[in-house]
Design a protein around this motif. Sequence first.
Motif: not given
Length: 221
Positions: A126-134, A136-144, A186-194
């Motif tokens: 868990d974090g802020r940029d795991i699904g978007t940056m760290i 990106p190929d995770a099998q499951l992404k959650i934006y909580l 600017e760097t790795a802002p928190l946002c929901q991965a598509e």
Amino acid sequence: MSFNIAIDGPAGAGKSTIAKRAAKELSFIYVDTGAMYRSIALGLLRGGVDIEDTQALEKALEQIEVSIGYENHEQQVFLNQENVSGLIRTEEVSRMASAASAKPQVRAKLTELQRSLARREDVLMDGRDIGTMILPDAQLKIYLTASVHTRALRRYKELIERGEDCSLEDIEKDIEERDYRDMHRETAPLCQAEDAVLIDSSEMTIDEVVERIISLAKSRM
Ligand code: DC
């Protein structure tokens, strides 16, 4: 291949409580990346580093090594081999972690550590940029997430239970400001991965959120 779950979202949405529980039920390793940023922040505070001085920041980061381990299935974080898990939840460290995590040099330092953990093991990170940056190929992404009011109310109750004096209005303002900073840096802002599944926990219990994550994970395994 390892199975990776990324959970991102703003502060106070219940990420770590939920992530810990879901990881346990799935027998995954829980990786709390916020604790890594907090450890770096502690190192910078101890060194009295002015993080706006790029040279000083880079020099200090050369002396800082962060690693993680597990004791009784609980993540422990080490700053130059010292277990600092009990020292990183103060307001001072929170403030420094928020400011330092906006610096690309600080983020770069943790990227490879986080990716290498996910390559080796089934992780729920868990974090802020795991699904978007760290990952990106995770099998499951959650934006909580949860509404500002709900998150402030949870924090307010926590503080009152601890006997601390606080105002709900101040906490709401604080959360709004922190969200803004995390989402607009600017760097790795928190946002929901598509491709992330949005879960708004405002009207849900912890159990309900954990169950939803587990059922999503199982459907993709
Ligand atoms: O989740 P937390 O409050 O423990 O995180 C501490 C700080 O680190 C917070 O200001 C956001 C930042 N952070 C980040 O920028 N990226 C992450 N993957 C995790 C945390």
